[in-house]
Design a protein around this motif. Structure first.
Motif, PDB file in Angstrom:
ATOM      1  N   THR A 104      47.158   2.565 -20.334  1.00 18.41           N
ATOM      2  CA  THR A 104      48.491   1.984 -20.150  1.00 18.41           C
ATOM      3  C   THR A 104      49.284   1.903 -21.455  1.00 18.41           C
ATOM      4  N   GLU A 105      48.762   2.516 -22.528  1.00 20.47           N
ATOM      5  CA  GLU A 105      49.422   2.334 -23.826  1.00 20.47           C
ATOM      6  C   GLU A 105      50.777   3.039 -23.911  1.00 20.47           C
ATOM      7  N   ASN A 106      51.105   3.873 -22.930  1.00 21.81           N
ATOM      8  CA  ASN A 106      52.433   4.487 -22.924  1.00 21.81           C
ATOM      9  C   ASN A 106      53.512   3.489 -22.513  1.00 21.81           C
ATOM     10  N   TYR A 107      53.103   2.315 -22.000  1.00 19.94           N
ATOM     11  CA  TYR A 107      54.086   1.277 -21.702  1.00 19.94           C
ATOM     12  C   TYR A 107      54.510   0.613 -23.006  1.00 19.94           C
ATOM     13  N   THR A 108      55.788   0.651 -23.297  1.00 20.21           N
ATOM     14  CA  THR A 108      56.309   0.108 -24.546  1.00 20.21           C
ATOM     15  C   THR A 108      57.385  -0.921 -24.246  1.00 20.21           C
ATOM     16  N   ALA A 109      57.990  -1.413 -25.306  1.00 21.12           N
ATOM     17  CA  ALA A 109      59.074  -2.379 -25.139  1.00 21.12           C
ATOM     18  C   ALA A 109      60.269  -1.764 -24.426  1.00 21.12           C
ATOM     19  N   GLU A 110      60.357  -0.436 -24.429  1.00 20.74           N
ATOM     20  CA  GLU A 110      61.496   0.244 -23.813  1.00 20.74           C
ATOM     21  C   GLU A 110      61.235   0.685 -22.367  1.00 20.74           C
ATOM     22  N   THR A 111      59.988   0.634 -21.908  1.00 19.72           N
ATOM     23  CA  THR A 111      59.658   1.092 -20.556  1.00 19.72           C
ATOM     24  C   THR A 111      60.319   0.202 -19.512  1.00 19.72           C
ATOM     25  N   LYS A 112      60.847   0.813 -18.470  1.00 20.31           N
ATOM     26  CA  LYS A 112      61.466   0.037 -17.400  1.00 20.31           C
ATOM     27  C   LYS A 112      60.447  -0.896 -16.774  1.00 20.31           C
ATOM     28  N   LEU A 113      60.871  -2.113 -16.498  1.00 17.63           N
ATOM     29  CA  LEU A 113      59.982  -3.108 -15.907  1.00 17.63           C
ATOM     30  C   LEU A 113      59.412  -2.621 -14.578  1.00 17.63           C
ATOM     31  N   SER A 114      60.241  -2.033 -13.752  1.00 15.26           N
ATOM     32  CA  SER A 114      59.790  -1.573 -12.432  1.00 15.26           C
ATOM     33  C   SER A 114      58.684  -0.530 -12.555  1.00 15.26           C
ATOM     34  N   GLU A 115      58.756   0.311 -13.571  1.00 18.23           N
ATOM     35  CA  GLU A 115      57.728   1.333 -13.768  1.00 18.23           C
ATOM     36  C   GLU A 115      56.379   0.693 -14.091  1.00 18.23           C
ATOM     37  N   ILE A 116      56.397  -0.340 -14.908  1.00 18.65           N
ATOM     38  CA  ILE A 116      55.154  -1.021 -15.262  1.00 18.65           C
ATOM     39  C   ILE A 116      54.555  -1.709 -14.043  1.00 18.65           C
ATOM     40  N   ILE A 117      55.364  -2.492 -13.348  1.00 21.29           N
ATOM     41  CA  ILE A 117      54.865  -3.278 -12.213  1.00 21.29           C
ATOM     42  C   ILE A 117      54.358  -2.374 -11.097  1.00 21.29           C
ATOM     43  N   ASP A 118      55.050  -1.289 -10.856  1.00 19.14           N
ATOM     44  CA  ASP A 118      54.688  -0.419  -9.733  1.00 19.14           C
ATOM     45  C   ASP A 118      53.450   0.434 -10.013  1.00 19.14           C
ATOM     46  N   ASN A 119      53.106   0.640 -11.296  1.00 21.65           N
ATOM     47  CA  ASN A 119      52.100   1.665 -11.598  1.00 21.65           C
ATOM     48  C   ASN A 119      50.843   1.201 -12.329  1.00 21.65           C
ATOM     49  N   TYR A 120      50.839  -0.008 -12.923  1.00 25.35           N
ATOM     50  CA  TYR A 120      49.680  -0.339 -13.761  1.00 25.35           C
ATOM     51  C   TYR A 120      48.378  -0.418 -12.957  1.00 25.35           C
ATOM     52  N   SER A 121      48.466  -0.752 -11.660  1.00 28.81           N
ATOM     53  CA  SER A 121      47.242  -0.861 -10.858  1.00 28.81           C
ATOM     54  C   SER A 121      46.525   0.479 -10.709  1.00 28.81           C
ATOM     55  N   ASN A 122      47.248   1.587 -10.916  1.00 28.05           N
ATOM     56  CA  ASN A 122      46.617   2.905 -10.824  1.00 28.05           C
ATOM     57  C   ASN A 122      45.580   3.131 -11.908  1.00 28.05           C
ATOM     58  N   PHE A 123      45.618   2.304 -12.954  1.00 26.41           N
ATOM     59  CA  PHE A 123      44.715   2.498 -14.090  1.00 26.41           C
ATOM     60  C   PHE A 123      43.659   1.398 -14.180  1.00 26.41           C
ATOM     61  N   SER A 124      43.462   0.653 -13.103  1.00 29.17           N
ATOM     62  CA  SER A 124      42.531  -0.479 -13.127  1.00 29.17           C
ATOM     63  C   SER A 124      41.100  -0.029 -13.399  1.00 29.17           C
ATOM     64  N   PRO A 125      40.326  -0.857 -14.104  1.00 38.74           N
ATOM     65  CA  PRO A 125      38.903  -0.548 -14.318  1.00 38.74           C
ATOM     66  C   PRO A 125      38.169  -0.446 -12.982  1.00 38.74           C
ATOM     67  N   SER A 126      37.176   0.415 -12.908  1.00 41.94           N
ATOM     68  CA  SER A 126      36.462   0.641 -11.645  1.00 41.94           C
ATOM     69  C   SER A 126      35.240  -0.261 -11.530  1.00 41.94           C
ATOM     70  N   PHE A 127      34.955  -0.714 -10.294  1.00 40.42           N
ATOM     71  CA  PHE A 127      33.768  -1.527 -10.038  1.00 40.42           C
ATOM     72  C   PHE A 127      32.505  -0.718 -10.290  1.00 40.42           C
ATOM     73  N   SER A 128      32.549   0.576  -9.966  1.00 40.56           N
ATOM     74  CA  SER A 128      31.355   1.399 -10.130  1.00 40.56           C
ATOM     75  C   SER A 128      30.937   1.492 -11.594  1.00 40.56           C
ATOM     76  N   LYS A 129      31.890   1.410 -12.495  1.00 36.59           N
ATOM     77  CA  LYS A 129      31.597   1.529 -13.929  1.00 36.59           C
ATOM     78  C   LYS A 129      31.358   0.185 -14.598  1.00 36.59           C
ATOM     79  N   TYR A 130      32.114  -0.848 -14.176  1.00 37.33           N
ATOM     80  CA  TYR A 130      32.067  -2.122 -14.890  1.00 37.33           C
ATOM     81  C   TYR A 130      31.560  -3.286 -14.046  1.00 37.33           C
TER      82      TYR A 130
END
Length: 443
Positions: free
Chosen positions: A241-267
């Protein structure tokens, strides 16, 4: 004066400035006071006293977040019209009894809400402390802070971690400086938190910059079993998620961060709480030093810590798929094992560590005691007992088949018990205890 809803308002004159408050049902409510400002991914800056009058906004400010389907199912639907998303959600509300005398010093309880460090805010109907304030003549302060990516995920100077903890520390400084103007005792402050709020409080005990800001803690249902060995998981989550910066649109962050969630199988179970406090970054010590830091705090801070008997029933029994395919015996075993792994054994170990260092520590366990109550003593079952507020709780799924009279009677006793601890740091043997609790002092 009175407004059109027949609610009495008054102006409180404090050293912070004039604050518009509402008198309602025997309680003075000074809501949504901004204690700090922040820019995205930066530390909070305290609000300074002002001659301008503080007027609370019509809608409750909340950190941007996605609505939780599980909470909607178990506790009730969220009406978005009642809230206003704000990336700088550093607000607090002060609830005090009417007619505080000028020299009165009431014990102060600071509510740090839960929600997996990802959802919620300080001011919601299910955590309205009106009943507690009226019955026990205490002051309750509710605190909102940054959540999720905005408050609890970072790894660099541009995106530091633990920003939500820094928000809480600024709130505690505000309370220390100004609560006496509301009739509160600035030398008698108790932090009270549930779930991730309890976990945050445990970590505030060992955070830099919190010395003398509070004297006691009440920790409910903290997932302390998920706190260790999280750095690898959080570092991976951050990289994705490090591509999210101070300039990233709020809607883009809220709508997409869950796509990068840690996996249960790994953690494993740690992935169930994908955000959280991070050791080795200010204001926290290295993970290897945490136990020693807690021991050093033991004689300075009174501790009341405990869990509900079937915490994970909140998650497992709410799953229609699991209920359909898992035999009852297997379901109950899964609840027992996960409850003890995430909550039970870690709470006991936490209490023992502090007690061995000479701390004043109490350990409790809450039960539902109703055989036809399908969820038992699940996660969050403690909240209606602590806060009351029948209109917000009575028809929630988590309380199915549990009579409100039972909640009210046990709740009054529990609120009295917890208020007594906030006053003195003790749980008196003479105080009548509710049927739902077992509690002991560690020596």
């Amino acid at each position: 004066m009175k407004n059109r809803q027949n609610i009495t308002t008054q102006t409180l004159k404090t050293s912070f400035g004039e604050i518009l408050a509402v008198k309602d049902n025997g309680v003075v409510k000074a809501k949504h006071i901004r204690y700090a400002y922040s820019e995205r991914f930066k530390k909070p800056v305290a609000v300074q006293p002002s001659q301008k009058q503080t007027i609370f906004p019509e809608r409750t400010p909340v950190c941007p977040q996605n609505i939780s389907p599980l909470l909607e199912k178990m506790i009730g639907e969220t009406n978005p019209d009642h809230f206003e998303m704000d990336e700088s959600p550093q607000y607090l509300s002060v609830f005090s009894p009417e007619n505080c005398s000028e020299n009165e010093k009431l014990p102060v309880i600071v509510w740090i809400h839960g929600g997996s460090y990802e959802i919620g805010c300080g001011d919601i109907p299910t955590a309205d402390p009106t009943d507690w304030v009226k019955e026990q003549r205490v002051i309750v302060v509710t605190v909102s802070y940054r959540l999720g990516i905005f408050g609890f995920l970072g790894s660099t100077e541009l995106r530091p971690p633990n920003l939500g903890l820094f928000d809480m520390i600024e709130a505690l400084k505000w309370i220390k400086n100004y609560i006496s103007d509301f009739g509160g005792d600035s030398e008698n402050i108790t932090l009270f938190g549930q779930s991730s709020g309890g976990d945050a409080i445990a970590h505030l005990m060992i955070s830099e910059g919190t010395e003398n800001l509070f004297q006691r803690v009440i920790i409910h249902s903290a997932p302390l079993g998920l706190r260790k060995n999280r750095q690898k998981m959080l570092a991976e989550f951050f990289r994705k998620t490090e591509n999210y910066t101070a300039e990233t649109k709020l809607s883009e962050i809220i709508d997409n961060y869950s796509n990068f969630s840690p996996s249960f199988s790994k953690y494993g179970l740690k992935a169930a709480m994908r955000f959280g406090t991070q050791y080795g970054f200010s204001p926290l010590p290295e993970e290897s030093d945490a136990e020693d830091q807690w021991k050093k705090s033991a004689k300075k801070i009174d501790v009341l810590i405990g869990i509900n008997d079937e915490e994970t029933a909140f998650y497992l029994k709410a799953s229609e798929k699991l209920n359909r395919f898992l035999p009852k015996r297997i379901m109950n075993k899964a609840i027992r094992v996960t409850t003890e792994t995430i909550y039970g054994r870690p709470a006991k170990a936490f209490a023992e560590n502090l007690a061995q260092a000479g701390g004043n520590v109490y350990l409790f366990r809450l039960y539902s005691r109703f055989s036809d109550h399908p969820f038992g003593a699940a996660h969050a079952i403690d909240l209606p007992f602590v806060f009351g507020n029948r209109s917000a709780w009575e028809n929630t799924r988590i309380l199915k088949n549990m009579p409100w009279q039972y909640i009210h009677e046990n709740g009054q006793k529990l609120r009295n018990l917890w208020a007594g601890f906030a006053r003195t740091g003790k749980v008196s043997d003479e105080t009548e205890k509710p049927d739902i609790i077992e509690i002991k002092k560690y020596n």
